[in-house]
Design an enzyme around this catalytic site. Structure first.
Site, short mmCIF file in Angstrom:
data_model
loop_
_atom_site.label_atom_id
_atom_site.label_comp_id
_atom_site.label_asym_id
_atom_site.label_seq_id
_atom_site.Cartn_x
_atom_site.Cartn_y
_atom_site.Cartn_z
N LEU A 143 10.81 1.24 7.62
CA LEU A 143 10.27 1.67 6.32
C LEU A 143 10.99 2.97 5.94
O LEU A 143 11.07 3.89 6.77
CB LEU A 143 8.77 1.92 6.42
CG LEU A 143 8.16 2.39 5.10
CD1 LEU A 143 8.05 1.23 4.12
CD2 LEU A 143 6.79 3.00 5.32
N LYS B 23 6.50 -1.80 1.99
CA LYS B 23 5.27 -1.26 2.60
C LYS B 23 4.13 -2.25 2.35
O LYS B 23 3.23 -2.00 1.53
CB LYS B 23 4.97 0.15 2.04
CG LYS B 23 4.08 0.98 2.96
CD LYS B 23 4.14 2.44 2.59
CE LYS B 23 3.10 3.29 3.29
NZ LYS B 23 3.17 3.32 4.75
N TYR C 299 0.84 -1.20 0.00
CA TYR C 299 0.00 0.00 0.00
C TYR C 299 0.87 1.25 0.00
O TYR C 299 2.09 1.18 0.19
CB TYR C 299 -0.96 0.00 1.19
CG TYR C 299 -0.34 0.34 2.52
CD1 TYR C 299 0.48 -0.55 3.18
CD2 TYR C 299 -0.56 1.58 3.13
CE1 TYR C 299 1.06 -0.25 4.40
CE2 TYR C 299 0.00 1.90 4.35
CZ TYR C 299 0.82 0.98 4.99
OH TYR C 299 1.39 1.29 6.20
N GLU D 18 11.51 2.50 14.73
CA GLU D 18 10.66 3.57 14.18
C GLU D 18 9.33 3.54 14.91
O GLU D 18 9.16 2.78 15.86
CB GLU D 18 10.46 3.36 12.67
CG GLU D 18 9.79 2.05 12.32
CD GLU D 18 9.58 1.85 10.81
OE1 GLU D 18 9.48 2.83 10.07
OE2 GLU D 18 9.51 0.68 10.41
N1 PDD Z 1 2.65 5.27 7.43
N2 PDD Z 1 7.19 3.86 9.15
C1 PDD Z 1 6.04 3.16 9.09
C2 PDD Z 1 5.96 1.82 9.75
C3 PDD Z 1 4.93 3.69 8.39
O1 PDD Z 1 3.78 3.01 8.31
C4 PDD Z 1 5.04 4.98 7.79
C5 PDD Z 1 3.92 5.59 7.03
C6 PDD Z 1 6.27 5.66 7.91
C7 PDD Z 1 6.48 7.02 7.30
O2 PDD Z 1 6.47 6.96 5.90
P1 PDD Z 1 6.04 8.23 5.01
O3 PDD Z 1 6.85 9.35 5.51
O4 PDD Z 1 6.38 7.84 3.63
O5 PDD Z 1 4.57 8.43 5.26
C8 PDD Z 1 7.32 5.06 8.58
C9 PDD Z 1 1.51 5.68 6.66
C10 PDD Z 1 1.27 7.12 6.68
C11 PDD Z 1 0.32 4.86 7.09
O6 PDD Z 1 0.52 3.67 7.35
O7 PDD Z 1 -0.78 5.38 7.14
#
Ligand code: PDD
Length: 284
Positions: free
Chosen positions: A206, A149, A33, A181
C-alpha cells in the site's frame, strides 16, 4: 471506539443496529477505506489521504460522488458529536446494497459510507516511540492488488493477531524472503552505510501517505534513500528499523523475531525522522 458514527446519511449511535444485510462491503469486502489522524482538531497529511481515497475508489470502480469538502464536513461533525479533537478517523465506502451476486449489479447502487472515530493520544504514541516496538515476520499471503486500500483485510488481521499472540506490535510480511510491508504499516531499515531502504511502490504494497511524507522529510535531513526491496537478513543486520503509518507516525523497531536491531534501543536517526515527519504532516 466512540459512540456516534456516520452511517449512510445519518449520525447514529454505534449501539443501534444499522448494517444492511446485502451491503456488498459486508458480503464481498467490496469497498475501500481510509484512516487519517487528527491532532488538536487538525488533519495530518489530509491532501494525501483524500487523494488515496479517490485512487482506491477508482481502483475498484466505485462511483462515489461526494466531494472532499462534504467529506470533511462530516468528519468534523463526527468528531464534534464524539467530543474529540485528537482521534483516528475511519471512513469506509462500499459499493452499496444489492441482491447477493458476484458481479457488480446491472443497476448501479449508491455507495454506502460509514465513518467512525477513535480517541488518539499523540503523547502516548511519543512515549512508545522512545521505547520502540517489537515485530515478528510471517509470509505475505494477501491478494495481488494491495495497493488498493480495500476493506478485504483478513490476512492483515491474522498477521496482527499472530504478532499480538507473540507480544509484538506489528508483523512484517515476507515474499520471496523480502519484506513487503507491515500488516498495517510500511517497513523501513537504515543500513550500515546509513541509507534508508524501503520497498518501492507497486501492486505489492500500500502506498502509505506517511511513507510519502517521510520521503519528503528525508531530504531535509540529508539522508540517502534507496527505494528497493530488502531481504530478511538485511533487516536483521540493519542499524535501525522502523514502521510508518497514520497511527504510528514513524515508530522505531528494536527487535525483529526476538533478534535485537542495532543496540536494541529506539534508533536516533529514526527519532529525528519522526520529528521531521511531524513538521511535514502537521498543517501549518
Ligand atoms: N493502515 N500498509 C498497510 C497494509 C496499511 O494498512 C497501512 C495503513 C499502511 C500505511 O499507510 P498510511 O501511512 O497512509 O497510514 C501501509 C491504517 C492506518 C489502518 O489500516 O488502520
Amino acid at each position: 471506539m466512540s459512540r456516534i458514527a456516520y452511517v449512510d446519511g445519518f449520525y447514529r449511535r454505534l449501539s443501534e443496529p444499522h448494517i444492511y444485510v446485502e451491503d456488498r462491503g459486508y458480503q464481498f469486502s467490496d469497498g475501500i477505506y481510509e484512516v487519517c489522524l487528527v491532532v488538536d482538531g487538525q488533519y495530518w497529511d489530509e491532501a494525501g489521504h483524500m487523494a488515496r481515497l479517490r485512487r482506491s475508489l477508482e481502483g475498484l470502480d466505485i462511483p462515489f460522488q461526494m466531494s472532499s469538502a462534504s467529506l470533511k464536513i462530516i468528519m468534523r461533525e463526527v468528531l464534534r458529536r464524539n467530543r474529540l479533537r485528537d482521534a483516528l478517523v475511519y471512513m469506509q465506502i462500499s459499493r452499496g446494497v444489492a441482491p447477493r451476486d458476484h458481479p457488480f449489479p446491472d443497476k448501479p447502487t449508491l455507495p454506502v459510507m460509514v465513518m467512525t472515530v477513535k480517541p488518539y493520544s499523540l503523547a502516548a504514541n511519543d512515549a512508545l516511540a522512545q521505547k520502540g516496538i517489537k515485530i515478528v515476520t510471517m509470509p505475505d499471503i494477501r491478494w495481488g492488488r494491495v495497493d488498493i486500500k480495500s476493506i478485504s483485510l483478513l490476512p492483515n488481521a491474522l498477521a496482527k493477531q499472530e504478532a499480538k499472540s507473540k507480544k509484538a506490535y506489528e508483523a512484517w510480511l515476507l515474499k520471496e524472503n523480502k519484506i513487503t510491508e507491515g500488516s498495517s504499516s510500511n517497513a523501513w531499515i537504515i543500513n550500515a552505510s546509513g541509507s534508508l531502504v524501503t520497498r518501492p511502490l507497486s501492486n505489492e504494497i500500500l502506498g502509505g501517505i506517511t511513507r510519502e511524507s517521510v520521503l519528503k522529510a528525508v531530504t531535509s535531513l540529508g539522508l540517502k534513500v534507496e527505494e528497493r526491496a530488502f531481504t530478511y537478513e538485511e533487516a536483521l543486520e540493519a542499524k535501525e528499523a522502523f514502521i510508518t503509518s497514520a497511527s504510528s507516525l514513524v515508530m522505531p523497531v528494536t527487535h525483529i523475531d526476538d533478534q535485537q536491531i542495532g543496540d536494541g534501543q529506539a534508533g536516533p536517526q529514526t527519532l529525528k525522522l519522526r520529528d521531521a515527519y511531524k513538521q511535514v504532516a502537521r498543517p501549518s
